[in-house]
Enzyme design. Structure first.
Site, PDB file in Angstrom:
ATOM      1  N   ASP A  66      53.207 -36.626   2.142  1.00 26.92           N
ATOM      2  CA  ASP A  66      54.007 -35.771   2.963  1.00 26.92           C
ATOM      3  C   ASP A  66      54.289 -34.390   2.834  1.00 26.92           C
ATOM      4  OD1 ASP A  66      55.937 -36.474   1.044  1.00 26.92           O
ATOM      5  OD2 ASP A  66      57.208 -38.032   2.389  1.00 26.92           O
ATOM      6  N   ASP A 135      67.676 -44.810   3.077  1.00 24.80           N
ATOM      7  CA  ASP A 135      67.672 -45.710   4.367  1.00 24.80           C
ATOM      8  C   ASP A 135      66.494 -46.283   4.349  1.00 24.80           C
ATOM      9  OD1 ASP A 135      65.733 -43.824   4.639  1.00 24.80           O
ATOM     10  OD2 ASP A 135      66.527 -42.927   6.631  1.00 24.80           O
ATOM     11  N   HIS A 137      63.294 -45.360   3.727  1.00 25.38           N
ATOM     12  CA  HIS A 137      61.989 -44.661   4.234  1.00 25.38           C
ATOM     13  C   HIS A 137      61.078 -44.688   2.951  1.00 25.38           C
ATOM     14  CE1 HIS A 137      63.895 -40.766   3.203  1.00 25.38           C
ATOM     15  NE2 HIS A 137      62.892 -40.609   2.504  1.00 25.38           N
ATOM     16  N   GLU A 142      60.581 -42.803   8.511  1.00 29.27           N
ATOM     17  CA  GLU A 142      62.077 -43.348   8.903  1.00 29.27           C
ATOM     18  C   GLU A 142      62.122 -44.564   9.514  1.00 29.27           C
ATOM     19  OE1 GLU A 142      64.247 -41.848   7.071  1.00 29.27           O
ATOM     20  OE2 GLU A 142      64.147 -39.417   7.565  1.00 29.27           O
TER      21      GLU A 142
HETATM   22  C1  GLP Z   1      62.016 -37.859  -0.010  1.00 29.32           C
HETATM   23  C2  GLP Z   1      60.524 -38.062   0.146  1.00 29.32           C
HETATM   24  C3  GLP Z   1      60.151 -39.589  -0.267  1.00 29.32           C
HETATM   25  C4  GLP Z   1      60.805 -39.906  -1.434  1.00 29.32           C
HETATM   26  C5  GLP Z   1      62.266 -40.114  -1.183  1.00 29.32           C
HETATM   27  C6  GLP Z   1      63.494 -40.473  -2.211  1.00 29.32           C
HETATM   28  O1  GLP Z   1      62.307 -37.428   1.326  1.00 29.32           O
HETATM   29  N1  GLP Z   1      59.719 -37.695   1.473  1.00 29.32           N
HETATM   30  O2  GLP Z   1      58.740 -39.579  -0.717  1.00 29.32           O
HETATM   31  O3  GLP Z   1      60.634 -41.120  -2.159  1.00 29.32           O
HETATM   32  O4  GLP Z   1      62.865 -39.320  -0.127  1.00 29.32           O
HETATM   33  O5  GLP Z   1      63.561 -39.333  -2.892  1.00 29.32           O
HETATM   34  P1  GLP Z   1      64.146 -39.257  -4.292  1.00 29.32           P
HETATM   35  O6  GLP Z   1      62.959 -39.852  -5.215  1.00 29.32           O
HETATM   36  O7  GLP Z   1      64.358 -37.687  -4.689  1.00 29.32           O
HETATM   37  O8  GLP Z   1      65.388 -40.070  -4.373  1.00 29.32           O
END
Ligand code: GLP
Length: 259
Positions: A66, A135, A137, A142
């Site tokens: 992404d 959440d 995702h 989302e």
């Molecule tokens: C972000 C990314 C995701 C990631 C998630 C968790 O927004 N777009 O790909 O897995 O949120 O982030 P983190 O690994 O920093 O907890």
């Protein structure tokens, strides 16, 4: 059923997953990796650096999950910059072979289709690394995202923007829109490896692994995949009802199966 592996630490998870990636590249030097950003995959990339040794990575290709929409690609927190800094440069991958969805406003209407075509042309993703948001995702899909969705523009929830504010000066600086591989795109990868660490992820992990399969918790899409591996530390595993069974299964797993 997704296979759940409970490890003592994020570093241990990194070592385990990196070994799987190294084995994959040994089998096929042109492997296609699905790369995730966020803090969760960092131990994997770190362990990979340590494990690659003299392995030839020049054929390896990569696709990020992404990107923020409208962010300057040179912004240090654009996912293009993060992937370059955390993965491409330290591993010495060929930058031309590692793609990130194009979040530029010019051409955003067809950026999703272009990305899908590029993944298809590469033969699909062999191993997709995933984190999970609080959440539920995955990528930036989302709650409410269709299980059939492909790469497209989405609006971030306020919760995700607040979670990601730590990477920016303030929550207002976190872009409102993103372009993300869809759940349908992610499900096409041949092996999904979802990592999660810390108590803050326990509810999302339990929902994804043991809850109903529902678009309300996009991570639950992994239950539809024939080869999904969930690697969690004890804190992130805290809400799993079948934790003892997962430990027993992994402890008795035939070594030849790999992850
Ligand atoms: C972000 C990314 C995701 C990631 C998630 C968790 O927004 N777009 O790909 O897995 O949120 O982030 P983190 O690994 O920093 O907890």
């Amino acid at each position: 059923m997704a296979e759940v592996v409970i490890v003592p630490s994020a570093a241990a998870a990194g070592v385990l997953v990196a070994a799987e990636i190294v084995a994959l590249i040994r089998r096929n030097r042109e492997s296609v990796l699905g790369l995730a950003t966020g803090s969760t995959p960092l131990p994997v990339y770190e362990a990979l650096r340590a494990q690659v040794g003299d392995l030839d990575l020049s054929g390896v290709r990569g696709f990020a999950l992404d990107e923020y929409v409208g962010i300057d690609p040179s912004h240090p927190e654009s996912y293009r910059s993060v992937i370059t800094r955390e993965v491409v440069e330290p591993l010495g991958l060929n930058p031309a072979q590692v793609r990130v969805p194009d979040g530029s406003l010019a051409g955003i209407e067809h950026a999703g289709e272009d990305y899908e075509r590029a993944i298809r042309d590469a033969g699909g993703v062999d191993l997709q690394i995933l984190g999970i948001g609080t959440d539920g995702h995955i990528g930036f899909n989302e709650p409410g995202s269709s299980f059939a969705s492909l790469t497209r523009v989405k609006t971030l929830t306020q919760q995700t923007r607040a979670d990601n504010a730590r990477f920016f000066d303030s929550v207002d600086d976190v872009p409102m829109h993103c372009i993300t591989q869809g759940l349908g795109t992610i499900l096409r990868a041949r092996h999904l490896v979802l990592l999660a660490f810390g108590a803050g992820k326990a509810a999302a992990v339990a929902g994804a692994v043991e809850g109903p399969v529902t678009a309300s918790l996009p991570g639950s899409a992994i239950q539809l995949h024939p080869h999904a591996t969930i690697v969690v530390d004890e804190a992130a595993a805290a809400d799993l009802r079948l934790a003892d069974y997962y430990r027993y299964t992994f402890d008795n797993k035939p070594a030849w199966q790999g992850l």
